[in-house]
Design a protein around this motif. Structure first.
Motif, short mmCIF file in Angstrom:
data_model
loop_
_atom_site.label_atom_id
_atom_site.label_comp_id
_atom_site.label_asym_id
_atom_site.label_seq_id
_atom_site.Cartn_x
_atom_site.Cartn_y
_atom_site.Cartn_z
N THR A 73 -7.86 1.86 -18.84
CA THR A 73 -8.90 0.88 -18.51
C THR A 73 -9.37 1.01 -17.08
O THR A 73 -10.00 0.11 -16.54
CB THR A 73 -8.37 -0.54 -18.76
OG1 THR A 73 -7.20 -0.73 -17.95
CG2 THR A 73 -8.02 -0.75 -20.22
N SER A 74 -9.03 2.11 -16.44
CA SER A 74 -9.40 2.24 -15.03
C SER A 74 -10.86 2.59 -14.85
O SER A 74 -11.37 2.54 -13.74
CB SER A 74 -8.54 3.34 -14.38
OG SER A 74 -8.82 4.58 -14.98
N GLU A 109 -4.16 6.15 -8.85
CA GLU A 109 -3.47 6.22 -10.14
C GLU A 109 -2.30 7.20 -10.11
O GLU A 109 -1.24 6.94 -10.68
CB GLU A 109 -4.45 6.60 -11.25
CG GLU A 109 -5.48 5.52 -11.54
CD GLU A 109 -6.26 5.81 -12.81
OE1 GLU A 109 -5.79 6.63 -13.63
OE2 GLU A 109 -7.33 5.20 -13.00
N ASP A 193 -3.52 0.23 -16.92
CA ASP A 193 -4.52 -0.53 -16.17
C ASP A 193 -4.38 -0.18 -14.71
O ASP A 193 -3.28 0.08 -14.23
CB ASP A 193 -4.31 -2.04 -16.36
CG ASP A 193 -4.45 -2.48 -17.80
OD1 ASP A 193 -5.59 -2.55 -18.29
OD2 ASP A 193 -3.41 -2.73 -18.43
N THR A 195 -6.20 -1.24 -10.70
CA THR A 195 -7.17 -1.73 -9.73
C THR A 195 -6.69 -1.25 -8.37
O THR A 195 -5.66 -0.57 -8.26
CB THR A 195 -7.27 -3.27 -9.72
OG1 THR A 195 -6.05 -3.82 -9.19
CG2 THR A 195 -7.51 -3.81 -11.13
N ASN A 196 -7.39 -1.62 -7.32
CA ASN A 196 -6.99 -1.19 -5.99
C ASN A 196 -5.66 -1.79 -5.56
O ASN A 196 -4.96 -1.24 -4.71
CB ASN A 196 -8.07 -1.58 -4.97
CG ASN A 196 -7.88 -0.88 -3.64
OD1 ASN A 196 -7.64 0.32 -3.59
ND2 ASN A 196 -7.97 -1.64 -2.55
N ASP A 197 -5.28 -2.94 -6.16
CA ASP A 197 -4.07 -3.65 -5.74
C ASP A 197 -3.00 -3.74 -6.80
O ASP A 197 -1.87 -4.13 -6.50
CB ASP A 197 -4.42 -5.07 -5.28
CG ASP A 197 -5.35 -5.08 -4.08
OD1 ASP A 197 -5.06 -4.35 -3.12
OD2 ASP A 197 -6.37 -5.80 -4.13
N THR A 198 -3.31 -3.43 -8.06
CA THR A 198 -2.34 -3.56 -9.13
C THR A 198 -2.41 -2.35 -10.07
O THR A 198 -3.44 -1.65 -10.13
CB THR A 198 -2.57 -4.84 -9.96
OG1 THR A 198 -3.86 -4.75 -10.59
CG2 THR A 198 -2.51 -6.08 -9.08
#
Length: 278
Positions: A73-74, A109, A193, A195-198
């Motif tokens: 989902t990235s 990633e 998944d 995001t920039n932080d998770t």
């Protein structure tokens, strides 16, 4: 199951993980007869949202005597890595370390997959069975907001009774003449998944756990599991905020004959571990 239960039981971009160079008579359960695969039950342990990688330990302790792929989902488009999942890919692993655990992963990633793979190795190591090393491992790789409470709960769960069921002393060491084996080996990793932080990363692993040595009634056996780690970017590195584990995927058992007790003990002492990188 939670750590408050009466039973001290424990439950583990597409592409393949790349391995880097190493850091650094009668009654013998290891005789030449082939052992059938273990069929012991596995369970999960949840602590403030953290499921610790110890499925092999409970399977080992409970022995008597003697998901489908998830889309990335990235938002990244398919690459040659996706088309050739068996090829080693990515950048060089980190060079920094906190004790024996690699640190300083990239904020992308690939870095998340590398972190998750190395953290799986740490959580599946024999150090988790001894108070001092266990505290160091947990504090190094987890979010500080949950680490202290997790250490307390794990200390309570690694009770003398649980250790005795594993064949260990109350301090988590092997009896004289035996070698305790607890190793996790990542086979591959993928991002669910990002995001920039998770990040949420799945790591497919095989593990070894048992007591190697003449007269052992807890011979070393193998397990297969997938650990899913939810990571958060904290203090310039990825940290675990929660994890969960599921059995498999498990391949068909091969035709290899079980090695002797001495062979297993010497292999564990002689072959060092690895740093894993996506």
């Amino acid at each position: 199951m939670s750590l408050g239960d009466d039973n001290d039981g424990f439950g583990g971009g597409s592409g393949q993980t790349r391995t880097r160079l190493p850091e650094g008579g009668s009654g013998d359960p290891y005789d030449d007869t082939r052992r059938p695969p273990a069929r012991s039950s596995r369970s999960l342990i949840t602590v403030v949202g953290v499921v610790v990688l110890l499925i092999a330990a409970i399977a080992f302790a409970n022995r008597g005597g003697g998901k489908g792929d998830t889309d990335n989902t990235s938002g990244t488009s398919p690459t040659s890595d996706n088309r050739n999942p068996t090829s080693a890919t990515g950048v060089r692993p980190v060079t920094g370390k906190n004790g024996q655990i690699p640190t300083g992963f990239a904020r992308d990633e690939q870095g998340a997959q590398s972190a998750a793979s190395n953290y799986a190795v740490a959580l599946g190591s024999d150090g988790m069975f001894q108070p001092g090393p266990r505290r160091s491992i947990v504090e190094t790789i987890h979010d500080p907001a949950i680490a202290a409470d997790l250490v307390k709960r794990l200390d309570a769960s690694y009770s003398p009774g649980f250790m005795a069921n594993l064949g260990l002393t109350a301090e988590g060491t092997a009896p004289a003449g035996l070698t305790f084996v607890s190793r996790t080996v990542p086979i591959g990793a993928k991002v669910r998944d990002f995001t920039n932080d998770t990040a949420t990363v799945e790591v497919w692993c095989t593990g070894l756990v048992g007591l190697a040595g003449e007269g052992s009634t807890k011979p070393v056996t193998s397990t297969w599991f997938t650990i899913t780690e939810k990571l958060k970017w904290l203090g310039n590195d990825w940290k675990i905020v929660s994890s969960e584990q599921a059995e498999g995927p498990t391949p068909v058992n091969g035709d290899n004959r079980a090695s002797t007790a001495d062979d297993i003990a010497e292999a564990v002492k002689g072959y060092g571990g690895f740093t894993y990188a996506r």
